[in-house]
Motif scaffolding. Structure first.
Motif, PDB file in Angstrom:
ATOM      1  N   ASN A  32      -3.573   3.858   3.112  1.00 25.56           N
ATOM      2  CA  ASN A  32      -3.192   5.287   2.524  1.00 25.56           C
ATOM      3  C   ASN A  32      -3.745   6.524   3.060  1.00 25.56           C
ATOM      4  OD1 ASN A  32      -3.138   3.596  -0.441  1.00 25.56           O
ATOM      5  ND2 ASN A  32      -1.113   3.963   0.609  1.00 25.56           N
TER       6      ASN A  32
ATOM      7  N   ARG B  60       0.779  -0.974  -0.006  1.00 26.98           N
ATOM      8  CA  ARG B  60       0.143   0.124  -0.134  1.00 26.98           C
ATOM      9  C   ARG B  60       1.036   1.319  -0.048  1.00 26.98           C
ATOM     10  NH1 ARG B  60      -3.196  -3.370  -1.331  1.00 26.98           N
ATOM     11  NH2 ARG B  60      -5.210  -3.788  -0.596  1.00 26.98           N
TER      12      ARG B  60
ATOM     13  N   SER C  88      -7.837   2.767   0.141  1.00 31.15           N
ATOM     14  CA  SER C  88      -7.120   2.185   1.032  1.00 31.15           C
ATOM     15  C   SER C  88      -7.139   2.673   2.538  1.00 31.15           C
ATOM     16  CB  SER C  88      -5.773   1.888   0.488  1.00 31.15           C
ATOM     17  OG  SER C  88      -5.007   1.472   1.737  1.00 31.15           O
TER      18      SER C  88
END
Length: 199
Positions: A130, A119, A127
């Motif tokens: 993130n 990621r 995500s």
């Protein structure tokens, strides 16, 4: 370290155990002759001797799923190799992580570390990792603190199921914090080992 592999015992071939360097999962077993071994050393990608094709065969030469060498060890009889690798994609030709149908649950924490790293390297829309990373180190550290407190509360006042969930959240956020600080599980394991051996 000087390797003294005895290729004569197996009529020119030695068995090679391939192990994921991160998860320690055994991925496959192959064979090498001396030429395959030297090619592996030179290129940093595992090359076997294919008994079926009667030629050298670099894993991933067609699929792109290479086995990048991290370390090579020999056994006490100098006739078997253990190669720890960073695999690119699935190892088995059937599309699975490993050629062995074994349980993987005990190693998922290492797989989760790899997912978090991915990621970071390849941000994905939506995500959670993130989104958390974008808030910075202070927020990530704060989340670890919050999850730690919630884990303690669950241990003292809630059900086993609640405790498992809170402990899982704590471990996950700690892994994100470790990634943010560029500290791996291997580093923590080595530190714990050194502290244990000192007692």
């Amino acid at each position: 370290m000087v390797m003294t592999i005895d290729f004569k015992k197996g009529e020119g071939l030695v068995p090679v155990v391939i192990q994921d360097e991160k998860t320690m999962e055994v991925l496959m077993l192959g064979y090498m002759n001396e030429e395959a071994y030297q090619k592996t050393l030179a290129e940093g990608k595992v090359t076997f001797f294919s008994r079926a094709k009667n030629r050298l065969w670099t894993k991933g030469e067609e699929s792109g799923h290479f086995l990048n060498v991290i370390s090579i060890s020999e056994d006490c009889d100098n006739d078997t190799l253990l190669i720890r690798v960073n695999p690119v994609g699935p190892t088995c030709h059937k599309g699975t992580r490993s050629c062995f149908d074994t349980s993987y649950n005990q190693n998922f924490i290492f797989e989760l570390e790899k997912i978090i790293e991915d990621r970071y390297n390849n941000p994905a829309e939506g995500s959670y990792v993130n989104k958390l990373r974008a808030k910075g180190l202070n927020k990530i550290a704060q989340k670890v603190g919050e999850e730690g407190v919630e884990t303690v509360i669950a241990a003292l006042n809630e059900t086993e199921h609640d405790f498992i969930n809170e402990a899982s959240d704590l471990v996950f956020h700690l892994l994100v914090l470790m990634k943010e600080k560029n500290i791996s599980l291997n580093t923590i394991a080595k530190n714990l080992e050194s502290r244990h051996s000192g007692k």
